[in-house]
Design an enzyme around this catalytic site. Sequence first.
Site, PDB file in Angstrom:
ATOM      1  N   TYR A  96     -30.424  41.192 -18.677  1.00 14.67           N
ATOM      2  CA  TYR A  96     -30.857  40.529 -19.907  1.00 14.67           C
ATOM      3  C   TYR A  96     -29.806  40.755 -20.990  1.00 14.67           C
ATOM      4  O   TYR A  96     -29.166  41.816 -21.023  1.00 14.67           O
ATOM      5  CB  TYR A  96     -32.183  41.113 -20.405  1.00 14.67           C
ATOM      6  N   ASP A 142     -41.448  35.908 -21.765  1.00 11.50           N
ATOM      7  CA  ASP A 142     -42.436  35.630 -22.808  1.00 11.50           C
ATOM      8  C   ASP A 142     -42.123  34.339 -23.553  1.00 11.50           C
ATOM      9  O   ASP A 142     -41.034  33.781 -23.414  1.00 11.50           O
ATOM     10  CB  ASP A 142     -42.433  36.778 -23.827  1.00 11.50           C
TER      11      ASP A 142
END
Lengths: 261, 261
Positions: A121, A63
Site C-alpha cells: 500500500y 474501504d
Amino acid sequence: MQVDRHMTDREMRNIALRLAFDGTNYHGWQSQKGLATVSQKLEEAIAAVVGHPVKLIGCGRTDAGVHAKTYVANFKTSSSIPTERIPYAINTKLPDDISVYEAADVPEGFHAVFSGVRKEYTYLIYQSRTKDPFYSNRAMFYPQKLDVEKMRQAAARFIGKHDFKAFRTVGSNVKTTVRTVFSYDVEEDGEIVALRVSANGFLYNMARTLAGTLVYVSEGKIRPDEIDSIFESGDRRKAGPNLPACGLYMTGVWYDIPVFG
Amino acid sequence: MQVDRHMTDREMRNIALRLAFDGTNYHGWQSQKGLATVSQKLEEAIAAVVGHPVKLIGCGRTDAGVHAKTYVANFKTSSSIPTERIPYAINTKLPDDISVYEAADVPEGFHAVFSGVRKEYTYLIYQSRTKDPFYSNRAMFYPQKLDVEKMRQAAARFIGKHDFKAFRTVGSNVKTTVRTVFSYDVEEDGEIVALRVSANGFLYNMARTLAGTLVYVSEGKIRPDEIDSIFESGDRRKAGPNLPACGLYMTGVWYDIPVFG
C-alpha cells in the site's frame, strides 16, 4: 483413487485480472446492498462479457474512497472467450474510473486473497500551505512541511514480524494480529510525501494507522524510539490516528505463483 | 485638469488572484443561470470574505470540463482585509476542486483579460491500449501511440503571426482572427503527450483545434507541410477535430505589469 468428476457444463476456467480504480465514487470494494462498489461494477461488466453471473474474489477489502493502482481479482467462468480479449471486452462495459489491464488463466486453486504472499500500500500526503485541486480525493492535505527524516527513523521500526494489535481498528475477526512488514519507505518528491509499505498481510486500517503514527512522529507527539513500546503495549490509543481513506492506494500484490507475465 | 472623484464608500481596491481548478464538475468559468460555474463559486466565497457582492473578471472563458493549473482573476473591494490573508480566507469557503494560491493588490486599471499579453494552454493526451482511471476527466484517452516527431514538425508551423480562422469554432464575435503563437511544444513522457502552446490570445476552441490537427497529423490524415495551406484557406473543415475539453488546462497567463512576486 481418481475423483469422479461430473460436469454438466463445460470445464470451468479460473481467470485472474490485474486492474486499477479511482475509489472516490465507490463504497469500497466489497458488494453492499444498494451501494455502488467496485466489485459490483466489475461483476456486472464481467457477467455481460461471459454471459453468466460471476462471483469476483478481490485481493483486499478496500474501504470507501481508497484507490488501487494495482489490484488483483479472480472469477470462474465457463466462457471460452480468448484470455487476451478479456480486458478489452470488460473495459467497454466499465465506467472510466475502473480499468482492467491484464487477464490470465490461473490454476483452479488460485484465490486472490489466500494465494497472496505480499501486498503493498502507498499513502500519499500533499504537504503545502494551499490545497491542490488535482489532489482533492487523491491525497491527504497537510498544511505544513513534514519531518521526513524523523518519519524514516520511526518507519524503520515497523519492519519485521510484530504484533500490530496497536495499529489497527478492531473490525472483522482475525486469528492473529501478528504480521510481517517487509519494507516501509518514506519518499519525498516536492509537495508529495509517499509512505510505501509492503507486508505479508494487513489488519483492518493498519496501513492508514501506521501512516498516521508517522505524522504524529513528525509532529513530535510520538518519538521514533517509542514505536517499540507501542508494539509491546498493544494499545491502540498509543498509536497515531487513522488517516483519511482518500490518500490510500493499493500499489502491489504478489502470489505464490507468477500470475502475470 | 484633475478629475473630481466622489466616493461615498472607502477607496476601492483592485485585487488579483492566482488560482487553480479541476473543471470536471463545473459548467465552465463564466456565470450561467442555474448552472455551477467556477466564477460563481469564487464570487460566493469572496463575497463571504469581503462582506459585499463582487464581480470577478477571469482571464479566459474556459469551457465546461476545462481545467486550470494557473488562472488569474480580479475583483474590486472596499474591504481592508490584509492582502496576504485573502487566499486562506477565500479557500476556507471554497470546495476542494478550486484553490486560490496568491493575492496581490494591482493598479485600478488592471483587468484580468485586457491587461493580458500572453496565455498558455496545455493539452494532455493519455496514449495507451488501456485507460488509466486516474486520468479519467484529466486527459484525452488515445488508444494508440502518437507520432510525436511528425506532430512536432506540424506544430512548428503554428508558431508566428497567422490568421487562425481555420482553427477555431465560430462563436463569440471577434474583431480579428489574427493571433500570434509564441511557442508550441510537443512533450512525451511515457504514456502522456503534452501539447503546450502560448500565444497573445486564443480564439474560441483554438487550443483544442490545434491539438486535434496534430492528432490528425499523427494519423497521416494531414501532412505537416499542409498546415500552411490550411492557414491560407481559412477553412475550418480542413483542420483537425476539436478535442474533448477534459484534456485542456490553462497553464499560464502573463500581464503588461508583474502581478505576482
